[in-house]
Design a protein around this motif. Structure first.
Motif, PDB file in Angstrom:
ATOM      1  N   LEU A 192       0.827  -1.205   0.000  1.00  0.00           N
ATOM      2  CA  LEU A 192       0.000   0.000   0.000  1.00  0.00           C
ATOM      3  C   LEU A 192       0.862   1.256   0.000  1.00  0.00           C
ATOM      4  CD1 LEU A 192      -2.807  -0.973   2.561  1.00  0.00           C
ATOM      5  CD2 LEU A 192      -2.920  -1.042   0.059  1.00  0.00           C
ATOM      6  N   ARG A 193       1.930   1.239   0.773  1.00  0.00           N
ATOM      7  CA  ARG A 193       2.824   2.404   0.801  1.00  0.00           C
ATOM      8  C   ARG A 193       3.541   2.583  -0.535  1.00  0.00           C
ATOM      9  NH1 ARG A 193       3.903   0.295   6.085  1.00  0.00           N
ATOM     10  NH2 ARG A 193       5.880  -0.575   5.369  1.00  0.00           N
ATOM     11  N   GLU A 194       3.890   1.480  -1.177  1.00  0.00           N
ATOM     12  CA  GLU A 194       4.502   1.564  -2.505  1.00  0.00           C
ATOM     13  C   GLU A 194       3.539   2.202  -3.500  1.00  0.00           C
ATOM     14  OE1 GLU A 194       5.732  -2.284  -3.748  1.00  0.00           O
ATOM     15  OE2 GLU A 194       7.242  -2.512  -2.170  1.00  0.00           O
ATOM     16  N   TRP A 195       2.297   1.775  -3.466  1.00  0.00           N
ATOM     17  CA  TRP A 195       1.307   2.360  -4.375  1.00  0.00           C
ATOM     18  C   TRP A 195       1.091   3.837  -4.069  1.00  0.00           C
ATOM     19  CZ3 TRP A 195      -2.309  -2.443  -3.729  1.00  0.00           C
ATOM     20  CH2 TRP A 195      -1.957  -3.414  -4.683  1.00  0.00           C
ATOM     21  N   ARG A 196       1.014   4.186  -2.785  1.00  0.00           N
ATOM     22  CA  ARG A 196       0.880   5.606  -2.417  1.00  0.00           C
ATOM     23  C   ARG A 196       2.028   6.418  -2.990  1.00  0.00           C
ATOM     24  NH1 ARG A 196       2.851   6.574   3.362  1.00  0.00           N
ATOM     25  NH2 ARG A 196       4.726   6.148   2.132  1.00  0.00           N
ATOM     26  N   GLY A 207     -11.498   2.455   8.080  1.00  0.00           N
ATOM     27  CA  GLY A 207     -10.432   2.016   7.184  1.00  0.00           C
ATOM     28  C   GLY A 207      -9.261   2.967   7.211  1.00  0.00           C
ATOM     29  N   TRP A 208      -9.561   4.256   7.252  1.00  0.00           N
ATOM     30  CA  TRP A 208      -8.498   5.259   7.374  1.00  0.00           C
ATOM     31  C   TRP A 208      -7.731   5.064   8.670  1.00  0.00           C
ATOM     32  CZ3 TRP A 208      -9.902  10.975   8.818  1.00  0.00           C
ATOM     33  CH2 TRP A 208      -8.736  11.692   9.086  1.00  0.00           C
ATOM     34  N   GLN A 209      -8.444   4.800   9.764  1.00  0.00           N
ATOM     35  CA  GLN A 209      -7.766   4.585  11.049  1.00  0.00           C
ATOM     36  C   GLN A 209      -6.742   3.453  10.949  1.00  0.00           C
ATOM     37  OE1 GLN A 209     -11.093   3.894  13.625  1.00  0.00           O
ATOM     38  NE2 GLN A 209     -11.931   5.948  13.283  1.00  0.00           N
ATOM     39  N   LEU A 210      -7.099   2.375  10.250  1.00  0.00           N
ATOM     40  CA  LEU A 210      -6.184   1.245  10.081  1.00  0.00           C
ATOM     41  C   LEU A 210      -4.993   1.592   9.193  1.00  0.00           C
ATOM     42  CD1 LEU A 210      -8.734  -1.663   9.646  1.00  0.00           C
ATOM     43  CD2 LEU A 210      -7.164  -1.345  11.574  1.00  0.00           C
ATOM     44  N   LEU A 211      -5.178   2.526   8.280  1.00  0.00           N
ATOM     45  CA  LEU A 211      -4.090   2.906   7.382  1.00  0.00           C
ATOM     46  C   LEU A 211      -3.237   4.034   7.954  1.00  0.00           C
ATOM     47  CD1 LEU A 211      -5.499   2.671   3.754  1.00  0.00           C
ATOM     48  CD2 LEU A 211      -4.739   0.879   5.320  1.00  0.00           C
ATOM     49  N   GLY A 212      -3.563   4.509   9.158  1.00  0.00           N
ATOM     50  CA  GLY A 212      -2.740   5.504   9.826  1.00  0.00           C
ATOM     51  C   GLY A 212      -1.581   4.845  10.559  1.00  0.00           C
TER      52      GLY A 212
END
Length: 238
Positions: free
Chosen positions: A79-83, A95-100
């Motif tokens: 996910l960080r690579e795609w970002r 979902g945002w909380q989990l990606l923080g």
């Protein structure tokens, strides 16, 4: 681009507030413009596709967040690579909380996040439930519905916008933006309610602006009326 590939993370676990409508909106708005769209669903334990054009993750209660937490950590590097590669990511509330960076439960337990966003969410017993209006820095106004118990700190990140009415992150801000990745508390779902945001995401994925067509102009009138109704109920102007 022959096919626009949209990755929908944990559609069974995270999507209690109609967030799947965001994926539908992106796919249909692409198809209305003659672009084939494919929605790829990712469940815990499954392999991610080699490449995607858009990533979406919806919201859910703490029990659902726990159910997918280990898988989130497993796919975090991709996910960080795609970002970093500029792939648009839309993360809604839970979902945002989990990606923080961290999610702190009401009991004080800290769950490590995927670190896609430099944010820290702290849950409490108090829920923020109601309609919300947010103004972006370019003057665009978003409207929707929030249903969360989080206070969210942006650790050096840019907010998506300023709260005109509602709660958002707390402290007058709402959401987060990191490159082409967006986190927000807005349900409704947010993209059908705010098609300008949907088209910005599509434009980023397609590497160019997307022009209105007859179908988008028709449905966007309904979205405009819905936002206007929310603003009138809250006593604010769009």
């Amino acid at each position: 681009m022959s096919v626009l590939r949209i990755l929908h993370l944990y559609s069974r676990e995270l999507g209690i507030n109609g967030d799947a409508g965001n994926v539908t909106a992106l796919a249909e708005r692409a198809r209305w413009r003659g672009i084939d769209a494919e929605v790829v669903h990712h469940a815990p334990g499954a392999e991610l596709p080699a490449g995607v054009d858009i990533v979406h993750i919806g919201s859910g209660p703490l029990s659902a967040q726990r159910a997918v937490h280990q898988d989130v950590l497993a796919i975090a590097p991709r996910l960080r690579e795609w970002r970093d590669a500029g792939v648009p990511i839309l993360a809604i509330a839970g979902g945002w909380q989990l990606l923080g960076r961290e999610l702190v439960t009401p009991e004080g337990e800290t769950l490590a996040g995927a670190e896609v966003f430099p944010t820290r969410a702290t849950l409490s017993a108090k829920r923020h439930v109601g309609e919300i209006v947010v103004r972006l820095t370019d003057g665009t106004t978003l409207a929707g519905f929030e249903n969360h118990s989080a206070t969210t700190e942006l650790e050096g990140a840019e907010a998506l916008g300023r709260v005109v009415s509602g709660t958002g992150n707390g402290g007058g801000q709402e959401g987060v933006v990191v490159g082409s990745a967006i986190g927000t508390h807005l349900h409704g779902p947010v993209l059908p309610m705010n098609p300008v945001l949907a088209d910005r995401i599509l434009g980023t994925a397609l590497r160019g602006e997307v022009a209105p067509v007859a179908q988008t102009e028709r449905v966007d009138r309904y979205a405009t009326n819905a936002r206007r109704a929310i603003a009138e109920r809250l006593g604010v102007s769009l």
